[in-house]
Design an enzyme around this catalytic site. Structure first.
Site, PDB file in Angstrom:
ATOM      1  N   HIS A  30       0.844   4.660   4.515  1.00 21.14           N
ATOM      2  CA  HIS A  30       0.117   5.317   3.420  1.00 21.14           C
ATOM      3  C   HIS A  30       0.542   6.778   3.282  1.00 21.14           C
ATOM      4  O   HIS A  30       0.811   7.256   2.164  1.00 21.14           O
ATOM      5  CB  HIS A  30      -1.385   5.242   3.676  1.00 21.14           C
ATOM      6  N   SER A  56       0.811  -1.213   0.000  1.00 22.87           N
ATOM      7  CA  SER A  56       0.000   0.000   0.000  1.00 22.87           C
ATOM      8  C   SER A  56       0.846   1.266   0.000  1.00 22.87           C
ATOM      9  O   SER A  56       0.486   2.260  -0.645  1.00 22.87           O
ATOM     10  CB  SER A  56      -0.933   0.004   1.222  1.00 22.87           C
TER      11      SER A  56
END
Length: 347
Positions: A293, A235
């Site tokens: 993230h 991610s």
């Protein structure tokens, strides 16, 4: 009669209280007996009080064989992961510059340059190599014999003994099929845009560096907050690709797969994702690694704004050095024109 009833009632209540105290804590037996009227036993020499004090003082040593609370884990030092991040990022961009030089050299020497270029671009647009590696790692998680090694090398945790190598390996690791499919779909969606902006070699360097940098940001946040739990997934690297494209082309129209009617700009989507991850980091949501993230997204934005000029455009000395190593006989045939020609090729 009224006083007698009160006295009887008071005696019963005192007896009930003393029995309750006795049943709750056996260590208070002597104290409850003194409250019930054994005054002579209470006035005996102070040696008993000293014994009681000694017993109370020695109670921790007597309770030592029992279950003790676990000691607080010391906060890990992040010097080695930081050095690994810097070194790996530099090596990634250096290898990408050399790879671009070799590809351009083969392209010039080959008679089928256009056909090979189309094949390479098609392969990179489909991202079959990255997807294949993620699929292989996903299958390895299903093998019971490999569980310990997978946890050791393919999950990132700041308190683990092995902290540097999992920073890159965890970027190719997914335990859930849904998690891998979601990440690879987003990467496939934005891969064509990032390859057209940066090129396939520079894209590879950005993707690998973003995986390590996002893990380093996750390490720092976990160490600062004390939430020391393992994480895995691509991610962080995928967020860097997404953020780079959205920051470079903020007016591009995006949509949702299941809601094709709903459309929004890439700039608004990037702001919404950063806001959600910031809220998750502050509120302590543990469903996703919001620190990773944010680290990947910020790296992607920084690279398209400043990193490309600071890193990629200053690769010429490395490429010239590689050219001299690869072709030492041609480097200075008559004063150095061979060096200048080799250095100008990859720019």
């Amino acid at each position: 009669m009224a006083w007698r009833g009160c006295v009887v009632k008071w005696a019963k209540t005192e007896f009930v209280r003393s029995s309750n105290i006795t049943s709750r804590s056996p260590k208070l037996n002597s104290y409850s007996q003194q409250r019930c009227g054994f005054r002579r036993e209470a006035k005996r020499p102070d040696t008993k009080k000293g014994n009681v004090a000694q017993e109370t003082k020695s109670s921790p040593s007597d309770a030592a064989p029992g279950p003790t609370p676990p000691p607080r884990a010391a906060r890990p030092t992040l010097f080695k992961p930081l050095m690994f991040t810097v070194g790996f990022t530099g090596c990634s961009f250096g290898a990408a510059a050399i790879l671009q030089y070799e590809n351009l050299k083969l392209k010039v020497q080959s008679a089928k340059d256009e056909e090979e270029a189309e094949k390479i671009m098609k392969w990179w647009n489909q991202l079959s190599g990255i997807i294949a590696v993620n699929a292989v790692v996903l299958c390895c998680w299903r093998i019971p014999v490999m569980q310990r090694r997978m946890i050791k090398y393919f999950t990132s945790n700041p308190v683990s003994k092995t902290r540097c190598l999992p920073m890159i390996l965890s970027s190719f690791s997914h335990y859930s099929i849904i998690h891998m499919v979601a990440n690879m779909y987003v990467l496939w969606t934005f891969s064509s845009g990032i390859v057209s902006l940066l090129g396939k070699e520079q894209f590879l360097a950005v993707y690998l560096s973003a995986g390590v940098i996002s893990t380093m940001v996750s390490y720092m946040c976990k160490t600062a907050t004390g939430r020391l739990y393992p994480s895995l997934g691509a991610s962080g690297a995928v967020m860097a690709v997404l953020a780079a494209v959205c920051a470079k082309v903020p007016e591009a129209k995006l949509g949702i797969v299941f809601l094709p009617v709903v459309t929004f700009t890439a700039g608004h989507a990037l702001k919404a994702l950063i806001a959600i991850d910031t809220a998750g980091l502050i509120l302590g949501w543990r469903l996703l690694d919001h620190a990773a993230h944010l680290g990947g997204a910020l790296f992607g934005i920084w690279y398209v704004a400043y990193g490309h000029k600071l890193i990629w455009r200053k690769r010429e000395p490395l490429v010239k050095l590689w050219h001299d190593v690869r072709s030492p006989g041609r480097s200075r045939p008559g004063g150095g024109p061979g060096v200048s020609g080799g250095g100008s090729g990859p720019q």
